[in-house]
Write a protein that holds these residues in place. Sequence first.
Motif, PDB file in Angstrom:
ATOM      1  N   THR A 130     -14.362  14.587 -12.329  1.00 38.45           N
ATOM      2  CA  THR A 130     -15.286  13.511 -12.679  1.00 38.45           C
ATOM      3  C   THR A 130     -16.035  13.791 -13.971  1.00 38.45           C
ATOM      4  O   THR A 130     -16.785  12.947 -14.437  1.00 38.45           O
ATOM      5  CB  THR A 130     -16.307  13.272 -11.551  1.00 38.45           C
ATOM      6  N   VAL A 131     -15.840  14.991 -14.525  1.00 36.60           N
ATOM      7  CA  VAL A 131     -16.569  15.401 -15.722  1.00 36.60           C
ATOM      8  C   VAL A 131     -15.621  16.110 -16.682  1.00 36.60           C
ATOM      9  O   VAL A 131     -14.798  16.918 -16.254  1.00 36.60           O
ATOM     10  CB  VAL A 131     -17.736  16.354 -15.355  1.00 36.60           C
ATOM     11  N   CYS A 137     -14.584  18.859 -11.361  1.00 36.75           N
ATOM     12  CA  CYS A 137     -15.373  18.078 -10.398  1.00 36.75           C
ATOM     13  C   CYS A 137     -16.861  18.254 -10.716  1.00 36.75           C
ATOM     14  O   CYS A 137     -17.257  19.127 -11.505  1.00 36.75           O
ATOM     15  CB  CYS A 137     -15.062  18.532  -8.980  1.00 36.75           C
ATOM     16  N   ALA A 138     -17.692  17.462 -10.092  1.00 36.56           N
ATOM     17  CA  ALA A 138     -19.129  17.502 -10.349  1.00 36.56           C
ATOM     18  C   ALA A 138     -19.733  18.856  -9.986  1.00 36.56           C
ATOM     19  O   ALA A 138     -20.601  19.371 -10.697  1.00 36.56           O
ATOM     20  CB  ALA A 138     -19.827  16.385  -9.577  1.00 36.56           C
ATOM     21  N   ARG A 180     -21.588  21.304 -12.738  1.00 36.09           N
ATOM     22  CA  ARG A 180     -22.980  21.708 -12.606  1.00 36.09           C
ATOM     23  C   ARG A 180     -23.154  23.184 -12.958  1.00 36.09           C
ATOM     24  O   ARG A 180     -24.114  23.578 -13.615  1.00 36.09           O
ATOM     25  CB  ARG A 180     -23.443  21.468 -11.161  1.00 36.09           C
ATOM     26  N   ASP A 192     -19.517  15.675 -20.195  1.00 35.21           N
ATOM     27  CA  ASP A 192     -19.448  14.221 -20.316  1.00 35.21           C
ATOM     28  C   ASP A 192     -18.833  13.637 -19.050  1.00 35.21           C
ATOM     29  O   ASP A 192     -17.712  14.001 -18.691  1.00 35.21           O
ATOM     30  CB  ASP A 192     -18.572  13.802 -21.509  1.00 35.21           C
ATOM     31  N   PRO A 193     -19.552  12.744 -18.385  1.00 31.95           N
ATOM     32  CA  PRO A 193     -18.960  12.089 -17.206  1.00 31.95           C
ATOM     33  C   PRO A 193     -17.734  11.278 -17.606  1.00 31.95           C
ATOM     34  O   PRO A 193     -17.689  10.688 -18.679  1.00 31.95           O
ATOM     35  CB  PRO A 193     -20.060  11.158 -16.701  1.00 31.95           C
ATOM     36  N   THR A 211     -15.884   8.078 -17.269  1.00 28.17           N
ATOM     37  CA  THR A 211     -16.256   6.739 -16.814  1.00 28.17           C
ATOM     38  C   THR A 211     -15.084   5.774 -16.770  1.00 28.17           C
ATOM     39  O   THR A 211     -15.195   4.713 -16.180  1.00 28.17           O
ATOM     40  CB  THR A 211     -17.336   6.139 -17.736  1.00 28.17           C
TER      41      THR A 211
END
Length: 56
Positions: free
Chosen positions: A13-14, A27-28, A32, A43-44, A46
């Motif tokens: 997702t990033v 992944c998120a 993190r 950067d996410p 989108t």
Amino acid sequence: MDCAEDDCERPATVELHIPWTDNRLVCAAHARVLGRQDGVVADPITDRGDELLEDG
């Protein structure tokens, strides 16, 4: 697309922009942790489009 980290099957997702190596899609949870390193930009992602519907 799955997370680029070994043994992780979560969806990416990033996108991490890492100055000393290639960019990585993670992944998120991994973003993190890895995003805390100096110089790393997270950067996410989108533009996943219909892929979100396929994941459930």
